[in-house]
Design an enzyme around this catalytic site. Structure first.
Site, PDB file in Angstrom:
ATOM      1  N   TYR A 111      -3.916  14.446   1.881  1.00  0.00           N
ATOM      2  CA  TYR A 111      -3.385  13.157   1.439  1.00  0.00           C
ATOM      3  C   TYR A 111      -4.166  12.703   0.218  1.00  0.00           C
ATOM      4  CZ  TYR A 111      -1.254   8.548   2.110  1.00  0.00           C
ATOM      5  OH  TYR A 111      -0.532   7.390   1.957  1.00  0.00           O
TER       6      TYR A 111
ATOM      7  N   LYS B   6       4.938   4.725  -1.635  1.00  0.00           N
ATOM      8  CA  LYS B   6       5.153   6.153  -1.916  1.00  0.00           C
ATOM      9  C   LYS B   6       6.603   6.617  -1.786  1.00  0.00           C
ATOM     10  CE  LYS B   6       0.484   7.917  -1.087  1.00  0.00           C
ATOM     11  NZ  LYS B   6      -0.268   6.661  -0.966  1.00  0.00           N
TER      12      LYS B   6
ATOM     13  N   SER C 247       0.851  -1.194   0.000  1.00  0.00           N
ATOM     14  CA  SER C 247       0.000   0.000   0.000  1.00  0.00           C
ATOM     15  C   SER C 247       0.893   1.252   0.000  1.00  0.00           C
ATOM     16  CB  SER C 247      -1.015  -0.041   1.155  1.00  0.00           C
ATOM     17  OG  SER C 247      -0.462  -0.414   2.397  1.00  0.00           O
ATOM     18  N   SER C 248       0.734   2.163   0.939  1.00  0.00           N
ATOM     19  CA  SER C 248       1.440   3.445   0.846  1.00  0.00           C
ATOM     20  C   SER C 248       2.928   3.386   1.186  1.00  0.00           C
ATOM     21  CB  SER C 248       0.754   4.490   1.728  1.00  0.00           C
ATOM     22  OG  SER C 248      -0.477   4.864   1.147  1.00  0.00           O
ATOM     23  N   VAL C 249       3.429   2.233   1.564  1.00  0.00           N
ATOM     24  CA  VAL C 249       4.883   2.072   1.677  1.00  0.00           C
ATOM     25  C   VAL C 249       5.506   2.166   0.279  1.00  0.00           C
ATOM     26  CG1 VAL C 249       6.735   0.539   2.500  1.00  0.00           C
ATOM     27  CG2 VAL C 249       4.612   0.721   3.785  1.00  0.00           C
TER      28      VAL C 249
END
Length: 389
Positions: free
Chosen positions: A174, A70, A66-68
């Site tokens: 976000y 980014k 997921s947002s890891v």
């Protein structure tokens, strides 16, 4: 305190937190890694990768990041900027001429790559809309980890039709900005995002188990969602109702999305990876003349570009490139040092780097949303800093 003594103390402390969280059924399984002064001093897998199958968690178990994702894509953009392939202060339309979202009043402002990197472009996520009702839902804009199977260009065209929340650079929200950035990187290089990340990040760092597709040695964990009396396996799709602190939004998960060839590679949430790979990535950012860049990329990423007055991760936190940056530890009520960069992932992850302590911590769990925002990552953090005291 000597690193060797700290290593012994922190191992015992984290093991206790892990055992408590599993015994109390706060999480199903996790992999935790700690590095001090550039050296890994702790790595431990706990609990189950798949509880029903009695498959124990391994250090190299693979997670939907997921947002890891980014910070990895953000670092790739910085690397391409160093090579002169793009400029962070350039308008997005220089690379994606069709991406022209407007303000509510009809004006079309300039959105730069810097705005994308810092989530100050005026975009948002679909899960930010209360009760799943709003223009993003109407346009069927994908958040990059849900069941909406579309290609990237189509998703960005849909996103371009939604009005901006504010003029770029005047606020923070976000958002899907890193998915737009992924489109920019693709346009600049004329390569798929998967290939860009391979050539700029994962191959140089030998991150063999990280990418936008499942590696041949499939060790993907089963992902769970928090429930009582214990977490349950997450179906595809799964809709999680959020509380008021999340604007009563609905997070739409699809753990099987990674196997769908029609789902685009999301620069904000689409990767799969392991804790050792991500720790390798984090540590590479902290040194000069590393395998990614001649510069210390962490110095660029962990700047507080967005003021802490916006409380990006809560009071005292601003935002850099790839994560929130701690500006006021007292206001944030955290033992971390000023300048710490931290973020997480909605499948149940958390990571941070404290530059003053030269401390890197990676926490990947298969339990949403406890592993990202629950008691577990806070107790891991506090246990580590207690050992530093």
């Amino acid at each position: 305190m000597k690193v060797s003594r700290f290593s012994a103390n922190v191992g015992q402390a984290i093991n206790k937190v892990n055992q408590y969280a599993i015994d109390k059924k706060h999480i199903v399984g996790s992999v935790v890694m700690v590095a001090k002064e550039g050296q890994i001093i702790y790595q431990q897998a706990s609990g189950y990768a798949d509880k029903e199958q009695k498959s124990t968690m391994q250090v190299d178990s693979q997670f939907l990041l997921s947002s890891v994702t980014k910070p990895i894509v953000s670092a790739a953009a910085l690397c391409l900027a160093e090579k002169g392939l793009l400029k962070l202060d350039s308008p997005v339309t220089n690379y994606l001429p069709y991406f022209t979202p407007k303000l509510e009043n009809g004006q079309q402002p300039v959105i730069t790559l810097h705005h994308l990197l810092t989530h100050s472009a005026g975009l948002k996520y679909r899960f930010c809309e209360p009760h799943g009702e709003g223009i993003y839902n109407t346009l069927q804009i994908s958040d990059g980890f849900d069941q909406i199977a579309t290609d990237l260009d189509e998703n960005l065209h849909r996103l371009s039709k939604a009005p901006l929340l504010f003029a770029p650079g005047t606020n923070w929200c976000y958002s899907l900005a890193l998915d737009v950035l992924g489109g920019v990187l693709t346009a600049v290089t004329q390569q798929p995002l998967e290939e860009i990340i391979k050539t700029t990040i994962t191959i140089p760092l030998n991150m063999a188990n990280t990418g936008f597709t499942i590696p041949d040695n499939n060790q993907l964990v089963t992902h769970y969602y928090n429930a009582l009396p214990e977490p349950l396996p997450m179906p595809s799709p799964y809709f999680m109702q959020l509380d008021e602190s999340w604007n009563n939004g609905i997070v739409s998960y699809d753990p099987k999305r990674i196997f769908n060839p029609k789902a685009y590679h999301s620069g904000g949430a689409g990767m799969v990876g392991t804790a050792p790979d991500f720790m390798q990535f984090l540590l590479s950012l902290t040194s000069i003349n590393n395998d990614l860049s001649s510069n210390k990329l962490m110095d660029t990423m962990a700047k507080c570009y967005i003021s802490s007055e916006y409380g990006t991760k809560g009071p005292g936190w601003g935002f850099g490139y790839g994560g929130a940056v701690l500006d006021d530890p007292i206001l944030a009520q955290t033992p971390q040092s000023k300048g710490t960069i931290q973020w997480g992932g909605v499948y149940g992850h958390n990571w941070f780097y404290d530059p003053q302590q030269e401390l890197a911590v990676v926490i990947l769990t298969n339990t949403a949303i406890e592993g990202m925002l629950g008691r577990y990552p806070v107790k891991i953090r506090d246990a580590i800093y207690h050992c530093l005291a």
